[in-house]
Design a protein around this motif. Structure first.
Motif, PDB file in Angstrom:
ATOM      1  N   GLY A 226     -23.721   9.006   7.720  1.00 19.14           N
ATOM      2  CA  GLY A 226     -24.185   7.907   6.886  1.00 19.14           C
ATOM      3  C   GLY A 226     -23.145   7.500   5.871  1.00 19.14           C
ATOM      4  N   SER A 227     -23.487   6.526   5.055  1.00 20.65           N
ATOM      5  CA  SER A 227     -22.588   6.037   4.020  1.00 20.65           C
ATOM      6  C   SER A 227     -22.245   7.148   3.042  1.00 20.65           C
ATOM      7  CB  SER A 227     -23.249   4.873   3.282  1.00 20.65           C
ATOM      8  OG  SER A 227     -22.569   4.585   2.077  1.00 20.65           O
ATOM      9  N   SER A 230     -24.384   7.996  -0.008  1.00 18.01           N
ATOM     10  CA  SER A 230     -25.532   8.896   0.097  1.00 18.01           C
ATOM     11  C   SER A 230     -25.108  10.326   0.422  1.00 18.01           C
ATOM     12  CB  SER A 230     -26.502   8.388   1.172  1.00 18.01           C
ATOM     13  OG  SER A 230     -25.872   8.364   2.444  1.00 18.01           O
ATOM     14  N   GLU A 265     -23.739   2.960   7.605  1.00 19.63           N
ATOM     15  CA  GLU A 265     -24.780   3.967   7.805  1.00 19.63           C
ATOM     16  C   GLU A 265     -24.547   4.799   9.063  1.00 19.63           C
ATOM     17  OE1 GLU A 265     -26.900   4.690   5.480  1.00 19.63           O
ATOM     18  OE2 GLU A 265     -25.976   3.085   4.308  1.00 19.63           O
TER      19      GLU A 265
END
Length: 276
Positions: A226-227, A230, A265
């Protein structure tokens, strides 16, 4: 001429709003019947209404809208003002989305408290690697401060490498160190190193630093999907594992980009925490 109801319908506003604009002198009816008090508007006044609604929706106060209308701002100038305000709002929305992502990441960290991964973390050695890098300073190690720095760094790094005719085989490796003179890694600024792996024959230009990232004899590693906005839950999972297994961290984790598609993401990043 339109009745107030028809004008409100064509302008996609309420009649009550039109009455308020009339009361404060912002948009007077073209004609008001002296006997009945009924308001009538001309089709040309839709242009004024459109300006009022657009400016109001973009955050201008009615007093500011009045001044803009009184100054008879032209179409092109008004368009420029609206484009500028839209850019400001988009930037604010992006910042708010980033903060929301950070809150969600912290919530996931809270939800994962007390859970210990059984096989997510792997301890391994990491060989030395020759990289091209650019460096800048972030205010803190938080994602909200790192992301605005490291993104532009990588864009500029790849631009300079392309200008030098270098196509690095990858992957990208981000590393960090305290910017404090005493070497502490607490709440202070952080040096951000945005790097990419080079082939032995690659010779970037003089405006790109070429360094060798030292080998890590032992590193606790975990894969984040994911990014990087995060990353907190994954990073804290790794920290809990290190502590639970009696290890000690030797500094900031490296971030090795394994997959970097356009959709952030879907990024895959390996965190490499050096161990003493």
């Amino acid at each position: 001429m339109f009745t107030i109801g028809d004008f409100a319908r064509h302008g996609r506003v309420s009649a009550r709003m039109l009455r308020h604009y009339d009361a404060i002198g912002l948009l007077r009816p073209e004609h008001t019947d002296p006997r009945t008090g009924y308001r009538h508007y001309a089709a040309a006044q839709l242009a004024v209404l459109n300006r009022i609604v657009a400016l109001k929706d973009l955050g201008f106060t009615l007093e500011q809208v009045r001044r803009i209308l009184d100054d008879r701002v032209g179409t092109e100038e008004l368009r420029g003002m609206l484009l500028l305000r839209r850019a400001e709002l988009e930037a604010a929305m992006a910042a708010a989305a980033g903060r929301l992502g950070g809150v969600e990441a912290r919530l996931r960290s809270i939800e994962n408290e007390g859970r210990m991964p059984a096989d997510d973390v792997v301890v391994k050695s990491v060989p030395a690697v020759r990289v091209a890098e650019l460096t800048a300073v972030a205010r803190s190690y938080g994602p909200e401060d790192i992301s605005p720095v490291i993104g532009p760094l990588y864009e500029e790094l790849f631009r300079r490498l392309a200008a030098a005719g270098v196509s690095p085989p990858g992957p990208g490796i981000a590393s960090y160190e305290s910017a404090a003179s005493d070497g502490s890694d607490g709440e202070g600024a952080v040096l951000v190193h945005a790097a990419v792996t080079l082939s032995p024959g690659d010779r970037p230009g003089p405006d790109v630093a070429v360094v060798v990232l030292p080998a890590l004899e032992r590193a606790a590693t975990i894969v984040h999907r994911g990014s990087m906005d995060s990353v907190v839950p994954t990073s804290q999972t790794l920290a809990r594992w290190v502590d639970a297994h009696g290890h000690r961290s030797a500094g900031f984790a490296r971030e090795v980009t394994l997959e970097c598609p356009p959709d952030r993401e879907k990024w895959v990043t390996e965190l490499q925490e050096p161990l003493l």
